[in-house]
Design a protein around this motif. Structure first.
Motif, short mmCIF file in Angstrom:
data_model
loop_
_atom_site.label_atom_id
_atom_site.label_comp_id
_atom_site.label_asym_id
_atom_site.label_seq_id
_atom_site.Cartn_x
_atom_site.Cartn_y
_atom_site.Cartn_z
N SER A 14 0.84 -1.20 0.00
CA SER A 14 0.00 0.00 0.00
C SER A 14 0.87 1.25 0.00
O SER A 14 0.57 2.23 -0.68
CB SER A 14 -0.92 0.03 1.22
OG SER A 14 -1.90 -0.96 1.13
N ILE A 15 1.96 1.20 0.77
CA ILE A 15 2.90 2.32 0.79
C ILE A 15 3.55 2.48 -0.59
O ILE A 15 3.74 3.61 -1.06
CB ILE A 15 3.95 2.13 1.90
CG1 ILE A 15 3.26 2.20 3.27
CG2 ILE A 15 5.07 3.18 1.79
CD1 ILE A 15 4.15 1.84 4.45
N CYS A 16 3.84 1.38 -1.26
CA CYS A 16 4.36 1.45 -2.63
C CYS A 16 3.35 2.15 -3.54
O CYS A 16 3.73 3.02 -4.34
CB CYS A 16 4.66 0.05 -3.17
SG CYS A 16 6.09 -0.75 -2.42
N SER A 17 2.09 1.80 -3.42
CA SER A 17 1.04 2.42 -4.25
C SER A 17 0.94 3.92 -3.98
O SER A 17 0.79 4.71 -4.91
CB SER A 17 -0.32 1.77 -3.98
OG SER A 17 -0.32 0.45 -4.41
N ILE A 18 1.04 4.29 -2.72
CA ILE A 18 1.01 5.72 -2.36
C ILE A 18 2.19 6.43 -3.02
O ILE A 18 2.04 7.52 -3.58
CB ILE A 18 1.04 5.89 -0.83
CG1 ILE A 18 -0.24 5.33 -0.21
CG2 ILE A 18 1.24 7.35 -0.44
CD1 ILE A 18 -0.15 5.12 1.29
N ASN A 19 3.37 5.81 -2.97
CA ASN A 19 4.56 6.39 -3.60
C ASN A 19 4.38 6.50 -5.11
O ASN A 19 4.77 7.49 -5.72
CB ASN A 19 5.80 5.55 -3.29
CG ASN A 19 6.47 5.97 -2.02
OD1 ASN A 19 7.16 6.99 -2.00
ND2 ASN A 19 6.28 5.22 -0.95
N ARG A 20 3.81 5.47 -5.73
CA ARG A 20 3.56 5.51 -7.18
C ARG A 20 2.67 6.69 -7.53
O ARG A 20 2.95 7.44 -8.48
CB ARG A 20 2.91 4.21 -7.66
CG ARG A 20 3.88 3.09 -7.84
CD ARG A 20 3.20 1.86 -8.48
NE ARG A 20 4.22 0.92 -8.85
CZ ARG A 20 4.95 1.00 -9.95
NH1 ARG A 20 4.76 1.97 -10.80
NH2 ARG A 20 5.88 0.11 -10.20
N ASP A 21 1.59 6.87 -6.77
CA ASP A 21 0.66 7.98 -7.04
C ASP A 21 1.32 9.33 -6.78
O ASP A 21 1.19 10.26 -7.59
CB ASP A 21 -0.60 7.85 -6.19
CG ASP A 21 -1.47 6.66 -6.60
OD1 ASP A 21 -1.30 6.15 -7.73
OD2 ASP A 21 -2.32 6.25 -5.79
#
Length: 108
Positions: free
Chosen positions: A66-73
């Motif tokens: 989820s933290i990866c997804s936040i970083n991607r966004d």
């Protein structure tokens, strides 16, 4: 191919810089770039048990992804870009590193 190196907030920016510098020293088709970690306030909204970097000792692999997804966004990454998340936060399985495979996110 582009690989973005970032981290969770407790990791010092010097480590991200060092990793990118070492990896970029190799000549080849892979481009290594650094990205600022997302801040703790943003993580608090998305990861329920995240309050401060010092308060977290263990997160599940799903929470770290989820933290990866936040970083991607936050960094407007393309789907084909790879993301490497450096962290000192452990998983219940005590994994050193892992990937979610199809989305190209890696946690180290």
């Amino acid at each position: 191919m582009k690989v973005i190196i970032t981290s969770t907030p407790e990791v010092e920016l010097e480590l991200i810089n060092f990793v990118c510098e070492i990896l970029s020293a190799s000549i080849g088709p892979i481009s290594f770039q650094k990205a600022e970690p997302v801040n703790s306030r943003m993580l608090k909204r998305e990861v329920e048990k995240y309050s401060t970097p010092q308060s977290i000792e263990v997160l599940t692999s799903d929470e770290l992804f989820s933290i990866c997804s936040i970083n991607r966004d936050a960094n407007n990454l393309e789907d084909q870009d790879f993301l490497v998340l450096l962290t000192s936060i452990k998983t219940p399985e005590d994994w050193l590193s892992f990937s979610n495979g199809d989305i190209r996110d890696f946690v180290v």
